[in-house]
Structures are given as structure tokens and as C-alpha cells.
Design an enzyme around this catalytic site. Sequence first.
Site, short mmCIF file in Angstrom:
data_model
loop_
_atom_site.label_atom_id
_atom_site.label_comp_id
_atom_site.label_asym_id
_atom_site.label_seq_id
_atom_site.Cartn_x
_atom_site.Cartn_y
_atom_site.Cartn_z
N TYR A 143 -147.14 54.14 -61.20
CA TYR A 143 -148.23 54.93 -61.22
C TYR A 143 -148.02 55.95 -61.99
CZ TYR A 143 -150.50 53.34 -56.88
OH TYR A 143 -151.23 52.29 -56.11
N LYS A 194 -137.67 44.84 -55.84
CA LYS A 194 -137.55 43.66 -56.37
C LYS A 194 -136.27 43.70 -57.28
CE LYS A 194 -139.78 40.27 -56.98
NZ LYS A 194 -139.67 38.75 -56.39
N ASP A 227 -141.35 40.84 -51.75
CA ASP A 227 -142.41 39.45 -51.51
C ASP A 227 -142.04 39.05 -50.25
OD1 ASP A 227 -139.72 38.80 -52.62
OD2 ASP A 227 -140.57 36.98 -53.80
N ASP A 251 -147.73 50.88 -51.46
CA ASP A 251 -149.30 50.92 -51.36
C ASP A 251 -149.68 49.62 -50.79
OD1 ASP A 251 -152.03 51.71 -51.88
OD2 ASP A 251 -151.99 50.81 -53.89
N ASP A 255 -151.19 48.51 -46.75
CA ASP A 255 -152.47 48.09 -46.40
C ASP A 255 -152.19 46.89 -45.39
OD1 ASP A 255 -153.87 49.85 -48.07
OD2 ASP A 255 -155.21 48.41 -48.59
C1 IPM Z 1 -153.83 54.83 -51.23
C2 IPM Z 1 -154.90 54.73 -52.30
C3 IPM Z 1 -154.65 54.85 -53.78
C4 IPM Z 1 -153.36 54.52 -54.08
C5 IPM Z 1 -155.78 54.86 -54.74
C6 IPM Z 1 -157.02 55.41 -54.06
C7 IPM Z 1 -155.42 55.83 -55.86
O1 IPM Z 1 -154.94 53.10 -52.43
O2 IPM Z 1 -153.54 55.94 -51.12
O3 IPM Z 1 -153.07 54.02 -50.76
O4 IPM Z 1 -153.19 53.56 -54.84
O5 IPM Z 1 -152.48 55.38 -54.04
MG MG Z 2 -153.66 51.91 -50.96
#
Ligand code: IPM
Ligand code: MG
Length: 370
Positions: A143, A194, A227, A251, A255
Site C-alpha cells: 500500500y 507468501k 492462500d 485486507d 473481509d
Molecule cells: C479497509 C478498506 C480500505 C483498505 C480501503 C477503503 C482503502 O478496504 O479498510 O479494509 O484497503 O485498507
Molecule cells: Mg478492506
Amino acid sequence: MTDPIKLLLLPGDGVGPEIMGEVRRVIDWLTKARGYGFEITEDLIGGVAIDAYDTPLRDETVEAAGKADAVLLGAVGGPKWDDLPFEKKPERGLLRIRKDLDLFANLRPALCFKALADASSLKREIVEGLDIMIVRELTGGLYFGEPRGIEDLPDGSRRGTNTQAYSTEEIRRVARVAFDLAAQRRGKVASADKSNVLESHIVWREEVTKLHREAYSHLELSHILADNCAMQLIRNPGQFDVLLADNLYGDILSDEAAMLTGSLGMLPSASLGEADASGKRPALYEPVHGSAPDIAGQNVVNPLAMILSFTMALRYSCGLDTEADLIEQAVQNVLAGGLRTGDIMQPGMAKVSTTVMGDSIIKELGNLTE
Ligand code: IPM
Ligand code: MG
């Protein structure tokens, strides 16, 4: 009388103002019913800041964030700002505040509330009782690595570049957070990488191993390829206690873990920096879900991830664990009572709006403290 707790609220875009509105009501309750003093300021971040100030985050806001005991953030982004140049996009505001406050440790607890075990797309027996703490590195890796950018090449084509790099101290400081959390939980850290492909992750794995040997050998450390980790999270998530990952994989894996718990609308997060001499850490609290522009302004968004982010602030920045427990209990009870926002709706339950969910939490807080 103790000093008031300084909170900076950054509701942001989309559903951000609605979920922050519900947190404000919980703060009011803590003030009126429990006698705590809060000093609250509110500012803009993301698209709304672009509209007002032509930048997704102002220097003044970063400065105020540094002085606050905790920053509460709603969400940023939306289609209105999608076509802006990269540096002006709402998301840059979020990335900048993380970087400028050096919030390197992102805690994302994936907790499956008992009442929601059937809302997950996985079977109840796989997700019931799930309690994973994801620790995501937040200010390094792909990032932020340099060089980065988009170049025009002589033949008229283009090339986009990002760099993944991690240094010893960047790895050690976030790994320390993961080990310290594990020590208060079930004593297990799984570190995802990885290292079979990436040099940055060879260093990652070696440094985590070294730190474990030096200071945390009483805890259990395992390494897992990212993975495989994605697969294991679906196959047998109960094997994980603390899951440590770099910025990008953290990240993605968070999710995925969120869906195990029923909905992204339930998942809070804390982003923490290094503690100063007095023990105070810069800290930002935000739901893991985004700005959800498709449902913004309709009073249907689930406010619980934002409310639970606030309970994390009470715990990690204010030392108010009892109040955090109380609010979490209220959330459990309201869910057990059958109330659901659309994202976690199940047959036989009562579908309610954002504000009715907020009302019910406040009412339950009253019941719990009568
Ligand atoms: C998160 C989001 C952010 C990230 C985006 C909105 C920049 O997906 O906080 O998980 O990728 O960190
Ligand atoms: Mg995210």
C-alpha cells in the site's frame, strides 16, 4: 472530576453519518446515565471533505486526530468521486490518516454472535462461537512501498508499479501486538505470508520467528501460506486465535473472515500506533465495511459495526472495559431478541431500521443498568 475523554468524529461518506449518529446516542447515554464526560469534535474526511475543501483530508484534521484520545471514523468513498485523480480520491484521506498517525496495527475481531450463526453463508457448526482476532499491518507493504506510480512507455503503452517491502522493525512492532493479544486470549498466533514466493515475506517469517523465540516462546506460533489461510478460514475457522498478516493479505483475509460472522455490517476495527511515555496510543476506530452508497440515506444500514468500533475505543483508548462489556452485552441481547437490520435478516426475525436498532440498544442499556 477526571478530564473529559476527547473524541474526534469523522463520519465521512455514504452511510457514515447514519452509523455515527447511532454512536452519538450511545455516547449521550454514557454521559447522562453513567456520568462520563466527553469532549466531542466533528470534522470531514473523504468525499465530503473534497466537496468542502478540495482535499480528502486537511492538515488541521490530522492535527486534531493526533490530540484526540480516540478518532471514530465512519466510511469514505462513493461513485460521485470515482473519476477524480488518484491523489484526490476519498480513500487517500483514509490512507493518509493511518500513515500520518502511524497506526501500524489494525485489529479486526471476527466474532460470530450466537444469534447470528445462521446468518452466515457457512454452516452453523463451522461458525458458531467463532472468535478470531485478525492483526493486519496497516502502514507498510504494497500500500505504501516506493517506487510506485504509473508510467507512459515509449511504445505508447503504460506500466503501473507498486512495491512490497517490509523491514525488521515494521514486522516486529506489529507482531508484538499480535503476540500480546494472543497472551490475553487462547495463546495462539498464526502468521500468514507468501514466503514461498516473496522476499519481503521471507523476512516477515524469519523476523516473526525470531521475535517469538526471543520473547514469546510460551505462546504457540504457526506460519501459514496466505492462500492456504484463505482456504482454512472457510474450511475450519475455529483453528485460528490471532491471525497476523501484512497490509494487503490482512485486507483480503479480514473481509473473508467478516463473512464467517454473518455480515460485514457486524465487524468493528481498531487501528493503533505506538504508545508514548504516558501509555497513550494514537488510535482510530472504524467499521470494516465501506460507505455502501447504494443504501446510504435510507435508514437501513446496520449500525452495529460502528457501535462495536466505539466499544473497542472504550476498551483500548479509554480504559472503560466495563462500559464496553455493557454495550457488547446490549448488542448480544438485542440480537437474541430477534431484531435484525436487512444485512443480517433471517426468516422469523423482525427487520428494523438503523434508528430502531439504535433505539433498542439504548433501551437495552437502560435495562441492563437498572
Ligand atoms: C479497509 C478498506 C480500505 C483498505 C480501503 C477503503 C482503502 O478496504 O479498510 O479494509 O484497503 O485498507
Ligand atoms: Mg478492506
